[in-house]
Design a protein around this motif. Structure first.
Motif, PDB file in Angstrom:
ATOM      1  N   SER A   1      -6.688  -6.600  11.124  1.00  0.00           N
ATOM      2  CA  SER A   1      -8.003  -7.237  11.135  1.00  0.00           C
ATOM      3  C   SER A   1      -9.084  -6.256  10.702  1.00  0.00           C
ATOM      4  CB  SER A   1      -8.306  -7.771  12.545  1.00  0.00           C
ATOM      5  OG  SER A   1      -9.582  -8.374  12.603  1.00  0.00           O
ATOM      6  N   ASP A   2      -9.043  -5.005  11.196  1.00  0.00           N
ATOM      7  CA  ASP A   2     -10.045  -3.998  10.817  1.00  0.00           C
ATOM      8  C   ASP A   2      -9.968  -3.644   9.339  1.00  0.00           C
ATOM      9  OD1 ASP A   2     -10.964  -3.946  13.358  1.00  0.00           O
ATOM     10  OD2 ASP A   2     -10.216  -1.943  13.873  1.00  0.00           O
ATOM     11  N   LEU A   3      -8.752  -3.683   8.779  1.00  0.00           N
ATOM     12  CA  LEU A   3      -8.572  -3.350   7.363  1.00  0.00           C
ATOM     13  C   LEU A   3      -8.662  -4.584   6.465  1.00  0.00           C
ATOM     14  CD1 LEU A   3      -5.678  -0.718   7.614  1.00  0.00           C
ATOM     15  CD2 LEU A   3      -8.133  -0.305   7.398  1.00  0.00           C
ATOM     16  N   ASN A   4      -9.138  -5.700   7.043  1.00  0.00           N
ATOM     17  CA  ASN A   4      -9.338  -6.949   6.298  1.00  0.00           C
ATOM     18  C   ASN A   4      -8.051  -7.457   5.656  1.00  0.00           C
ATOM     19  OD1 ASN A   4     -12.195  -6.957   6.813  1.00  0.00           O
ATOM     20  ND2 ASN A   4     -12.416  -5.381   5.215  1.00  0.00           N
ATOM     21  N   GLY A   5      -6.960  -7.379   6.400  1.00  0.00           N
ATOM     22  CA  GLY A   5      -5.671  -7.846   5.892  1.00  0.00           C
ATOM     23  C   GLY A   5      -5.431  -9.309   6.214  1.00  0.00           C
ATOM     24  N   SER A   6      -4.434  -9.883   5.542  1.00  0.00           N
ATOM     25  CA  SER A   6      -4.056 -11.280   5.737  1.00  0.00           C
ATOM     26  C   SER A   6      -2.761 -11.360   6.544  1.00  0.00           C
ATOM     27  CB  SER A   6      -3.850 -11.967   4.389  1.00  0.00           C
ATOM     28  OG  SER A   6      -2.742 -11.394   3.714  1.00  0.00           O
ATOM     29  N   GLN A   7      -2.291 -12.588   6.788  1.00  0.00           N
ATOM     30  CA  GLN A   7      -1.013 -12.768   7.479  1.00  0.00           C
ATOM     31  C   GLN A   7       0.125 -12.168   6.665  1.00  0.00           C
ATOM     32  OE1 GLN A   7      -0.248 -14.071  10.613  1.00  0.00           O
ATOM     33  NE2 GLN A   7       1.750 -13.226  10.086  1.00  0.00           N
ATOM     34  N   SER A   8       0.060 -12.290   5.332  1.00  0.00           N
ATOM     35  CA  SER A   8       1.099 -11.704   4.476  1.00  0.00           C
ATOM     36  C   SER A   8       1.101 -10.185   4.576  1.00  0.00           C
ATOM     37  CB  SER A   8       0.891 -12.125   3.017  1.00  0.00           C
ATOM     38  OG  SER A   8       1.085 -13.504   2.854  1.00  0.00           O
ATOM     39  N   SER A   9      -0.084  -9.571   4.591  1.00  0.00           N
ATOM     40  CA  SER A   9      -0.145  -8.112   4.695  1.00  0.00           C
ATOM     41  C   SER A   9       0.301  -7.648   6.079  1.00  0.00           C
ATOM     42  CB  SER A   9      -1.556  -7.613   4.395  1.00  0.00           C
ATOM     43  OG  SER A   9      -2.504  -8.184   5.261  1.00  0.00           O
ATOM     44  N   TYR A  10       0.012  -8.449   7.113  1.00  0.00           N
ATOM     45  CA  TYR A  10       0.518  -8.150   8.457  1.00  0.00           C
ATOM     46  C   TYR A  10       2.042  -8.059   8.419  1.00  0.00           C
ATOM     47  CZ  TYR A  10       1.419  -8.734  13.485  1.00  0.00           C
ATOM     48  OH  TYR A  10       1.858  -8.565  14.778  1.00  0.00           O
ATOM     49  N   THR A  11       2.660  -9.039   7.785  1.00  0.00           N
ATOM     50  CA  THR A  11       4.121  -9.046   7.676  1.00  0.00           C
ATOM     51  C   THR A  11       4.619  -7.837   6.906  1.00  0.00           C
ATOM     52  OG1 THR A  11       4.156 -11.460   7.754  1.00  0.00           O
ATOM     53  CG2 THR A  11       6.102 -10.368   6.861  1.00  0.00           C
ATOM     54  N   TRP A  12       3.912  -7.466   5.825  1.00  0.00           N
ATOM     55  CA  TRP A  12       4.400  -6.382   4.975  1.00  0.00           C
ATOM     56  C   TRP A  12       4.164  -4.992   5.554  1.00  0.00           C
ATOM     57  CZ3 TRP A  12       7.696  -5.558   1.191  1.00  0.00           C
ATOM     58  CH2 TRP A  12       8.227  -6.678   0.575  1.00  0.00           C
ATOM     59  N   VAL A  13       3.234  -4.857   6.487  1.00  0.00           N
ATOM     60  CA  VAL A  13       3.107  -3.570   7.179  1.00  0.00           C
ATOM     61  C   VAL A  13       4.404  -3.258   7.913  1.00  0.00           C
ATOM     62  CG1 VAL A  13       1.924  -2.353   9.048  1.00  0.00           C
ATOM     63  CG2 VAL A  13       0.601  -3.670   7.404  1.00  0.00           C
ATOM     64  N   VAL A  14       5.032  -4.297   8.458  1.00  0.00           N
ATOM     65  CA  VAL A  14       6.310  -4.144   9.152  1.00  0.00           C
ATOM     66  C   VAL A  14       7.476  -4.129   8.155  1.00  0.00           C
ATOM     67  CG1 VAL A  14       7.850  -5.139  10.882  1.00  0.00           C
ATOM     68  CG2 VAL A  14       5.364  -5.282  11.182  1.00  0.00           C
ATOM     69  N   THR A  15       7.447  -5.066   7.212  1.00  0.00           N
ATOM     70  CA  THR A  15       8.556  -5.208   6.272  1.00  0.00           C
ATOM     71  C   THR A  15       8.737  -3.971   5.407  1.00  0.00           C
ATOM     72  OG1 THR A  15       8.201  -7.598   6.202  1.00  0.00           O
ATOM     73  CG2 THR A  15       9.502  -6.648   4.424  1.00  0.00           C
ATOM     74  N   SER A  16       7.646  -3.326   5.002  1.00  0.00           N
ATOM     75  CA  SER A  16       7.761  -2.132   4.153  1.00  0.00           C
ATOM     76  C   SER A  16       8.554  -1.046   4.860  1.00  0.00           C
ATOM     77  CB  SER A  16       6.367  -1.615   3.780  1.00  0.00           C
ATOM     78  OG  SER A  16       5.640  -1.226   4.941  1.00  0.00           O
ATOM     79  N   THR A  17       8.314  -0.881   6.161  1.00  0.00           N
ATOM     80  CA  THR A  17       9.071   0.119   6.921  1.00  0.00           C
ATOM     81  C   THR A  17      10.539  -0.267   7.017  1.00  0.00           C
ATOM     82  OG1 THR A  17       7.091   0.540   8.236  1.00  0.00           O
ATOM     83  CG2 THR A  17       9.162   1.380   9.097  1.00  0.00           C
TER      84      THR A  17
END
Length: 569
Positions: A54-70
């Motif tokens: 939320s602070d970095l102005n991300g979306s639901q898709s970016s939320y998923t990819w913060v985890v998925t990338s790892t």
């Protein structure tokens, strides 16, 4: 069986194989501390992730990819680390993995946008993949399969502690100071792990050989898996499921994976040796690991969103509310690990764990944004119990059937498919959640007479504390229903895991360590007797380790009985 001579030199022709009792236990502490660092660095952001995105102005898709990338980087790098473990110095490898994981985590704490955070989390995944694979492989070097059950349980306990401490610590730091501090707390633990491993872990030198890395296999596997995950993430949102983009991405992924199989068949040192799939235990463990990975990663990742978005809790409260699941994992992994070592049986525990997984996921699919937290805690406890009974025991079952020279590749391949299942699970379930939530919020806003694009089309991860009451209720209901649907989608996958472990053939657990097996194999190939530590007054690694384990974990009467039995034999 006590050491009376401080020297560690062996006579000509003998190989140094002994480790003192203290070195065995200290080496284990360094290995487990390395695993603790890997899991802490990943789990500490789980309770803070909604706030971070939320602070970095991300979306639901970016939320998923913060985890998925790892998870994706961990998945792809795990077989590479495992193969290197069979070819080079494992001690150096795990230290390198520690540095990569913690430095990239610290850099992620300086991120100014979601894109940078995702990229650095991917590098963190590379280090974490090495730590997870190498820790399990190193334990096989110094602990026999029969005794390994309790240490697999201890490993599960360490995982549980780091999973408890991570979200709690992350939530406190986020609420009290800043979420950026979450990415720096692993540094002292990593330094301690490197020092302990350097001082205590003594492994025989690996025979010099040409190290051939399967670059083409790594590239093709990475391209195939990445394409599938990107397709799952963006299909239905950025383009239609039936579209030229779908055919291009899925077709490209299939071609890349087929190419990877062809490469693995002919390359001298394949990342994933295909002949392992002739091993029934290995195949069934892989199938179960994929299903467990989807259920474990894919559901746990979104629990924080449920707690914070659907229930309006703070990051600290979110971490506290997941404690029942972690306690369940800790209790089950340590208790059943001890029982497996005592009785040498593991299949019944795994089948029970599979059944508990199915029931607990189905129970969680019934929750909504008003469900009692007491009831949710019961469901999460049994979900944790199922994880504790399955995760490490799947690895133990496979290791018990592997040749010593393929321990790294085989172990890492099981971890690869578990991480792959997790990455696919996060992407698929994240896509399901995004579609469900977006549709629900847009429909709700329309009924309230509010423009549907007033919240970014329903795709942005909202901060519910800033919303007016009618919209807040709509968002909480949408996320509560969407996350419950995720658990329901995971139920069939849990059934697959249950079926797979039911068909496992239970093989008696071996009684030799990896170092013993390797030395015996080398001696057989050279036509000589198995090398021993011939220093007067010293004991072999097997005797020292067995004595340590018996004294540390068994009642005095049992120790005396087993020692007298060995003496009489």
């Amino acid at each position: 069986m006590t050491s009376t001579t401080p020297e560690r030199t062996a006579p000509p022709g003998a190989t140094e194989t002994s480790m003192t009792r203290r070195e065995v236990m200290e080496s284990l502490s360094g290995i487990l501390l390395g695993m603790f660092v890997a899991i802490l660095a990943s789990s500490i952001v789980s309770s803070s992730l909604p706030k971070i995105v939320s602070d970095l102005n991300g979306s639901q898709s970016s939320y998923t990819w913060v985890v998925t990338s790892t998870l994706l980087a961990m998945t792809i790098s795990t077989p590479i680390w495992g193969k290197l473990a069979d070819l080079t110095n494992r001690k150096v490898l795990i230290q390198i993995a520690l540095v990569v994981a913690v430095v990239s985590s610290a850099l992620a704490g300086l991120s100014q946008n979601v894109g940078t955070l995702i990229a650095l989390r991917a590098f963190q995944g590379i280090g974490a993949g090495g730590l997870m694979a190498l820790a399990t492989v190193l334990i096989t070097d110094i602990i026999s399969p029969r005794e390994r059950g309790k240490f697999m349980g201890l490993m599960g306990g360490i995982m549980a502690v780091s999973q408890i401490g991570g979200p709690l610590l992350g939530g406190v730091l986020t609420d009290a100071v800043s979420w950026r501090l979450n990415f720096f707390v692993g540094l002292p633990f990593a330094i301690a792990a490197i020092i302990v491993l350097q001082r205590t872990l003594h492994l025989p030198k690996v025979a010099r050989r040409v190290v051939r890395i399967d670059y083409w296999g790594a590239i093709l596997i990475s391209a195939g898996v990445s394409s599938l995950l990107l397709w799952v993430t963006f299909a239905g949102q950025n383009f239609e499921w039936l579209s030229w983009q779908t055919f291009a991405m899925v077709g490209g992924a299939v071609l890349a994976l087929v190419g990877a199989v062809l490469v693995e068949r002919v390359t001298p040192e394949p990342l994933i040796p295909l002949h392992l799939f002739k091993n029934r235990t290995f195949v069934l463990a892989v199938v179960a690991s994929v299903a467990v990975g989807v259920a474990m990663f894919g559901t746990a990742v979104f629990l924080s969103q449920y707690m914070q978005v659907a229930r309006g809790k703070t990051p600290t409260e979110s971490g506290l509310l997941t404690i029942p699941m972690i306690v369940g994992t800790f209790v089950a992994s340590t208790l059943f690990g001890q029982l497996i070592t005592r009785y040498g049986r593991y299949k019944a525990f795994m089948v029970t764990g599979g059944a508990v997984l199915v029931v607990s996921l189905f129970a969680l699919s019934t929750i909504d944004y008003h469900t009692s937290f007491t009831l949710i805690s019961v469901y999460l406890f049994f979900l944790g119990v199922s994880m504790g009974m399955l995760m490490q025991n799947l690895v133990l079952a496979v290791q018990n059937t592997l040749d010593v020279d393929e321990m790294g590749a085989g172990t890492s391949t099981v971890a690869f498919f578990r991480s792959l299942g997790g990455a696919i699970g996060v992407s698929v379930l994240g896509a399901v959640l995004a579609t469900k939530v977006t549709t629900s919020i847009q429909d709700g806003l329309t009924k309230l007479g509010i423009p549907a694009d007033s919240m970014g089309g329903g795709n942005a991860v909202p901060d519910v504390s800033t919303l007016p009451v009618p919209i807040k209720d709509l968002v909480e209901r949408s996320y509560g229903d969407g996350i419950a649907e995720i658990f329901l989608v995971a139920v069939p996958l849990a059934l697959i895991a249950l079926i797979a472990v039911s068909f496992l053939k239970e093989v008696p657990l071996g009684t030799k360590t990896g170092l013993q097996e390797r030395l015996e194999k080398e001696a057989a190939l050279s036509g000589a007797e198995a090398p021993v530590d011939a220093t007067p007054g010293r004991v072999t690694l097997a005797e020292e380790t067995e004595s340590t384990l018996l004294e540390a974990f068994e009642p005095a009467g049992v120790v005396d009985d087993e020692r007298s039995t060995r003496s009489s034999v």
